[in-house]
Design a protein around this motif. Structure first.
Motif, PDB file in Angstrom:
ATOM      1  N   THR A 125       1.091  -1.129  -0.271  1.00 42.04           N
ATOM      2  CA  THR A 125       0.104   0.104   0.051  1.00 42.04           C
ATOM      3  C   THR A 125       0.646   1.139   0.324  1.00 42.04           C
ATOM      4  O   THR A 125       2.261   0.856   0.415  1.00 42.04           O
ATOM      5  CB  THR A 125      -0.823   0.319   1.506  1.00 42.04           C
ATOM      6  N   LEU A 126       0.133   2.692  -0.017  1.00 49.57           N
ATOM      7  CA  LEU A 126       1.088   3.571  -0.190  1.00 49.57           C
ATOM      8  C   LEU A 126       1.168   4.143   0.951  1.00 49.57           C
ATOM      9  O   LEU A 126       2.346   4.608   1.705  1.00 49.57           O
ATOM     10  CB  LEU A 126      -0.323   5.361  -0.958  1.00 49.57           C
ATOM     11  N   ASP A 127       1.176   3.765   2.208  1.00 47.49           N
ATOM     12  CA  ASP A 127       0.924   3.764   3.375  1.00 47.49           C
ATOM     13  C   ASP A 127       2.624   3.215   4.182  1.00 47.49           C
ATOM     14  O   ASP A 127       3.193   3.830   4.634  1.00 47.49           O
ATOM     15  CB  ASP A 127       0.228   3.713   4.289  1.00 47.49           C
ATOM     16  N   GLU A 128       2.219   1.476   3.154  1.00 47.36           N
ATOM     17  CA  GLU A 128       3.324   1.242   3.550  1.00 47.36           C
ATOM     18  C   GLU A 128       4.735   1.469   2.762  1.00 47.36           C
ATOM     19  O   GLU A 128       5.928   1.521   3.377  1.00 47.36           O
ATOM     20  CB  GLU A 128       3.066  -0.226   3.176  1.00 47.36           C
ATOM     21  N   TYR A 129       4.906   2.204   1.587  1.00 47.36           N
ATOM     22  CA  TYR A 129       5.455   2.188   0.744  1.00 47.36           C
ATOM     23  C   TYR A 129       5.877   3.788   2.462  1.00 47.36           C
ATOM     24  O   TYR A 129       7.471   3.663   2.052  1.00 47.36           O
ATOM     25  CB  TYR A 129       5.447   3.112  -0.208  1.00 47.36           C
ATOM     26  N   ARG A 130       5.567   4.649   2.103  1.00 49.06           N
ATOM     27  CA  ARG A 130       6.287   5.630   3.154  1.00 49.06           C
ATOM     28  C   ARG A 130       6.602   5.262   4.089  1.00 49.06           C
ATOM     29  O   ARG A 130       7.380   5.795   4.592  1.00 49.06           O
ATOM     30  CB  ARG A 130       4.872   5.912   3.239  1.00 49.06           C
ATOM     31  N   GLN A 131       6.395   4.291   4.807  1.00 46.58           N
ATOM     32  CA  GLN A 131       6.758   3.906   6.169  1.00 46.58           C
ATOM     33  C   GLN A 131       8.005   3.299   5.836  1.00 46.58           C
ATOM     34  O   GLN A 131       8.858   3.353   6.446  1.00 46.58           O
ATOM     35  CB  GLN A 131       6.002   2.791   6.806  1.00 46.58           C
ATOM     36  N   GLN A 132       8.146   2.124   4.533  1.00 45.54           N
ATOM     37  CA  GLN A 132       9.578   1.996   4.360  1.00 45.54           C
ATOM     38  C   GLN A 132       9.842   2.387   3.781  1.00 45.54           C
ATOM     39  O   GLN A 132      11.597   2.739   4.191  1.00 45.54           O
ATOM     40  CB  GLN A 132       9.086   0.691   3.411  1.00 45.54           C
ATOM     41  N   ALA A 168      11.562   4.344   6.914  1.00 48.97           N
ATOM     42  CA  ALA A 168      12.689   3.528   8.198  1.00 48.97           C
ATOM     43  C   ALA A 168      13.700   3.054   7.176  1.00 48.97           C
ATOM     44  O   ALA A 168      14.923   3.547   7.452  1.00 48.97           O
ATOM     45  CB  ALA A 168      12.133   1.429   8.073  1.00 48.97           C
ATOM     46  N   SER A 169      13.770   3.651   5.461  1.00 51.48           N
ATOM     47  CA  SER A 169      15.240   2.653   5.322  1.00 51.48           C
ATOM     48  C   SER A 169      16.275   3.916   4.998  1.00 51.48           C
ATOM     49  O   SER A 169      17.196   4.001   5.375  1.00 51.48           O
ATOM     50  CB  SER A 169      14.929   2.787   3.588  1.00 51.48           C
ATOM     51  N   VAL A 170      15.078   5.420   5.610  1.00 51.84           N
ATOM     52  CA  VAL A 170      16.701   6.708   5.610  1.00 51.84           C
ATOM     53  C   VAL A 170      16.880   6.380   7.574  1.00 51.84           C
ATOM     54  O   VAL A 170      17.954   6.886   6.776  1.00 51.84           O
ATOM     55  CB  VAL A 170      15.256   7.740   5.423  1.00 51.84           C
ATOM     56  N   PRO A 196       7.081   4.365 -10.172  1.00 53.67           N
ATOM     57  CA  PRO A 196       5.897   4.180  -9.090  1.00 53.67           C
ATOM     58  C   PRO A 196       6.367   3.020  -8.598  1.00 53.67           C
ATOM     59  O   PRO A 196       6.785   2.204  -9.282  1.00 53.67           O
ATOM     60  CB  PRO A 196       5.240   4.521 -10.185  1.00 53.67           C
ATOM     61  N   LEU A 197       5.621   2.585  -7.733  1.00 48.03           N
ATOM     62  CA  LEU A 197       5.144   0.962  -7.801  1.00 48.03           C
ATOM     63  C   LEU A 197       3.733   0.323  -8.034  1.00 48.03           C
ATOM     64  O   LEU A 197       2.854   1.296  -7.577  1.00 48.03           O
ATOM     65  CB  LEU A 197       5.346   0.839  -6.041  1.00 48.03           C
ATOM     66  N   ALA A 198       3.726  -0.629  -8.937  1.00 51.71           N
ATOM     67  CA  ALA A 198       2.529  -0.687  -9.673  1.00 51.71           C
ATOM     68  C   ALA A 198       1.369  -0.568  -9.471  1.00 51.71           C
ATOM     69  O   ALA A 198       1.699  -1.813  -9.142  1.00 51.71           O
ATOM     70  CB  ALA A 198       2.648  -1.757 -10.766  1.00 51.71           C
ATOM     71  N   GLY A 199       0.350  -0.130  -9.186  1.00 60.31           N
ATOM     72  CA  GLY A 199      -1.016   0.016  -8.795  1.00 60.31           C
ATOM     73  C   GLY A 199      -0.730   0.684  -7.390  1.00 60.31           C
ATOM     74  O   GLY A 199      -1.833   0.193  -6.917  1.00 60.31           O
ATOM     75  N   LEU A 258      12.531   5.245  -4.900  1.00 56.37           N
ATOM     76  CA  LEU A 258      12.307   3.828  -4.245  1.00 56.37           C
ATOM     77  C   LEU A 258      12.863   3.572  -2.277  1.00 56.37           C
ATOM     78  O   LEU A 258      13.859   4.884  -1.903  1.00 56.37           O
ATOM     79  CB  LEU A 258      13.318   2.520  -4.866  1.00 56.37           C
ATOM     80  N   PRO A 259      12.144   3.085  -1.370  1.00 56.49           N
ATOM     81  CA  PRO A 259      12.840   3.024  -0.793  1.00 56.49           C
ATOM     82  C   PRO A 259      14.761   3.013  -0.502  1.00 56.49           C
ATOM     83  O   PRO A 259      15.332   1.695  -1.066  1.00 56.49           O
ATOM     84  CB  PRO A 259      12.840   1.330   0.532  1.00 56.49           C
TER      85      PRO A 259
END
Ligand code: PRX
Length: 632
Positions: free
Chosen positions: A7-14, A17-19, A409-412, A425-426
């Protein structure tokens, strides 16, 4: 199973976290691979030397991750589908079990012929599964592959072979792309006249074309195959041991041998493949790039195989036997993810929508774009006609040097915006800087695209020339990796690549250095000096405009133009032929001797109204002559 953001939220969290803790983030991702020995430290780095080490202390073999570990579950699953140039010829389906067997055997062929761990092997092959087998066989024994695109000339091959001191070259008799025949072995024979380090040349008989074999040096692939044992235990490779060298052009000098190492590249290629395309188990992935470019390395071979996917290798061109070939290929192999270049999209756009009439594209789920900026019109055409409005387009920005996708983008998942590569990307920490290197913060801004923290897939050096690595990427803005691209960050924080800000030209997604091309043109007997710039082109994105100064009056200009083009084909390759050539009496130079390319670019673009300040030129009148005779 590698983690996949949902999900987009998960993308933002990840991403966060990666930073916040890159080491922890990439340790978690790294845990999903097979290691012969675990790493001591996830990351050790500085951008001053520069020195970058990922997963240092770990030992592994990337082919165990691409092949062996999949065998229990997917020995009979197709790993590679080969679609030949001529659609009447049968496609080949190679399972993971078969690919594993081939790679082991060919690894033994390499060993039998004196190739050892750390040796460099040049691969000059068409788009056939043997190219992937050769790459993976090198990796299996810890040798370093240097794939040279099969459109390069003999001269380019020998330059590359000599630069990295390759011990062996692997080629084929030849191949057809569309109706055009390419006799690779003949080109290699010419190249090998000046390559003292080459001991063996292995030739795959692909099309039964007549070839001349040199005794003692040239060996047939199939004969060596027969002699080799079936089993090969994967070599133990250190995380930072080189995996491959890939030559790429910059603004100055000869092409650089961009060096990628093993563990970080592996993790990044696999992670980006799975997340950008949102690859789902069992899907068929088709990337139309050539194996001779980084896109072919990361997203035909390593990324898909690391994920146990089915990857397509297409030998032909989008226009043969007709303009519906891509769509036929998608229909025939039920492709789920299709990844191509804007140039291809633009060239097919011209043929209208009828070419889709009898093609079933319903298998498509995700579309991708790579290699150059995609204009909005092409984006919409791709989205509406190929994707029927239901497939997300991942516009992936990255480079030979980055090893894998950096902005996309992450597809979808990521909301799309046509012509935007959208978000990093993360693990990818972008910043925009002005000419002086000051960070440009906030949104709705434009600047030069830099990266402030290492990511696992990044290049580690320029082969044999670490100072050049530092000079090219880390010295323009000390402490930062400079991409060479200009970029806009819009009000939503979305990134849009605006193109190179250095003297690199991008013709149909092929990266061409102006310096390298000028050197090639100036080697022509009748040319004293030349200057090359790009101008916008509807299909190719950019095209090449060459200004040349000749040493005498030229009676028949057309003959000279043809001659120069043929000369470029010989020195570099046909893809670098100038589109327009203009003979000029001189070049606009400043008092310090610098050519004012800005002016040449404007003239090539047909924008001669206001050329800006020309008062610093030694001879401003030369500009008027060039302008008057410009080719439009
Ligand atoms: O200018 C950017 C452009 O291609 C350059 C990298 O070229 P190369 O190393 O040959 O790798 C190409 C395939 C990864 C970049 O510096 N480029 C690549 N992808 C995009 C792009 N420009 C705009 N949008 C893209 N998606």
């Amino acid at each position: 199973m590698l983690p996949q953001i949902k999900t987009l939220d998960e993308y933002r969290q990840q991403y966060q976290a990666s930073v916040d803790d890159p080491q922890q983030f990439w340790a978690n991702i790294g845990a999903h691979f097979n290691w012969q020995r675990k790493w001591d430290k996830v990351l050790d780095w500085n951008f001053q030397d520069p020195s970058i080490k990922w997963y240092d202390g770990a030992q592994l073999n990337i082919t165990e991750n691409c092949l062996d570990r999949h065998l229990p579950a997917r020995a009979d699953q197709v790993a590679i589908i080969w679609e030949p140039n001529d659609p009447k010829e049968a496609a080949r389906h190679i399972t993971y079990g078969e690919l594993h067997a081939s790679v082991q055997r060919f690894a033994n062929v390499l060993l039998n012929n004196g190739v050892k761990k750390g040796d460099r092997v040049c691969i000059y092959l068409p788009m056939i599964p043997e190219a992937a087998v050769a790459m993976l066989a090198c990796a299996r024994i810890g040798a370093v592959h240097s794939v040279v695109f099969a459109g390069f000339s003999a001269q380019s091959i020998s330059d590359r072979v000599n630069d990295s001191g390759c011990r062996m070259i692997i080629t084929a008799d030849g191949f057809y792309r569309g109706e055009k025949k390419f006799e690779l072995k003949g080109i290699v024979a010419a190249a090998l006249q000046s390559t003292p380090t080459i001991e063996k040349c292995i030739v795959f008989n692909h099309r039964n074309l007549p070839v001349k074999m040199e005794a003692g040096r040239d060996l047939w692939w199939h004969e060596e195959w027969q002699k080799a044992d079936a089993e090969n235990k994967a070599a133990t490779v250190e995380a930072e041991d080189p995996l491959f060298i890939l030559y790429t052009s910059g603004s100055t000098g000869k092409p650089k041998g961009v060096l990628h190492t093993t563990a970080g590249y592996m993790v990044f290629a696999a992670y980006t493949f799975k997340n950008v395309f949102q690859y789902q188990e069992g899907e068929v992935f088709c990337c139309t790039a050539d194996i001779g470019w980084v896109t072919g390395h990361s997203y035909i071979v390593y990324g898909p195989l690391l994920n146990g996917a089915t990857t397509i290798m297409f030998e032909g061109v989008p226009t043969y036997p007709d303009h519906g070939r891509f769509w036929e290929l998608i229909d025939k192999h039920k492709v789920n993810i299709f990844y191509t270049a804007p140039t291809a999209i633009r060239s097919l756009q011209a043929f209208g929508e009828d070419i889709f009439a009898d093609k079933d594209l319903s298998s498509l789920r995700v579309l991708g774009s790579v290699g150059e900026p995609i204009n909005e019109e092409a984006w919409h055409w791709y989205h509406d006609n190929v994707g029927k409005g239901k497939c997300p387009i991942v516009d992936t920005w990255w480079q030979t040097e980055t090893g894998g996708v950096m902005i996309s983008p992450l597809a979808g998942i990521t909301p799309l915006k046509p012509a935007f590569a959208t978000l990093p990307l993360p693990g990818v920490e972008l910043l925009l800087v002005d000419e002086k290197g000051n960070e440009i913060k906030g949104n709705g801004v434009e600047g030069n695209l830099c990266i402030r923290h290492p990511w696992p897939g990044m290049a580690r050096s320029v082969y044999g020339d670490h100072p050049r690595f530092k000079q090219t990427y880390f010295s323009t803005y000390p402490g930062l990796y400079f991409t060479g691209d200009g970029c806009r960050r819009d009000e939503d924080g979305y990134y849009r690549i605006t193109g190179r800000v250095d003297d690199v030209i991008n013709v149909s997604g092929h990266r061409i250095g102006t310096g390298e091309l000028e050197d090639a043109i100036s080697m022509h007997g009748e040319v004293i000096e030349s200057a090359v710039v790009a101008y916008p082109h509807d299909v190719k994105g950019q095209a090449i405009y060459a200004y040349v100064i000749c040493d005498k009056h030229i009676e028949n200009k057309d003959v000279l133009y043809k001659d120069i083009r043929d000369h470029v084909t010989q020195v570099i390759g046909a893809f670098a032929r100038p589109d327009k050539i203009q003979i000029v009496p001189g070049l606009p130079r400043t008092r310090s001797g610098k050519i004012m390319r800005r002016i040449l670019r404007k003239i090539a673009e047909g924008d001669t109204g206001n050329l800006g300040d020309t008062s610093t030129l030694i001879d401003p009148s030369v500009v008027d002559t060039i302008k008057a005779e410009a080719i439009h």
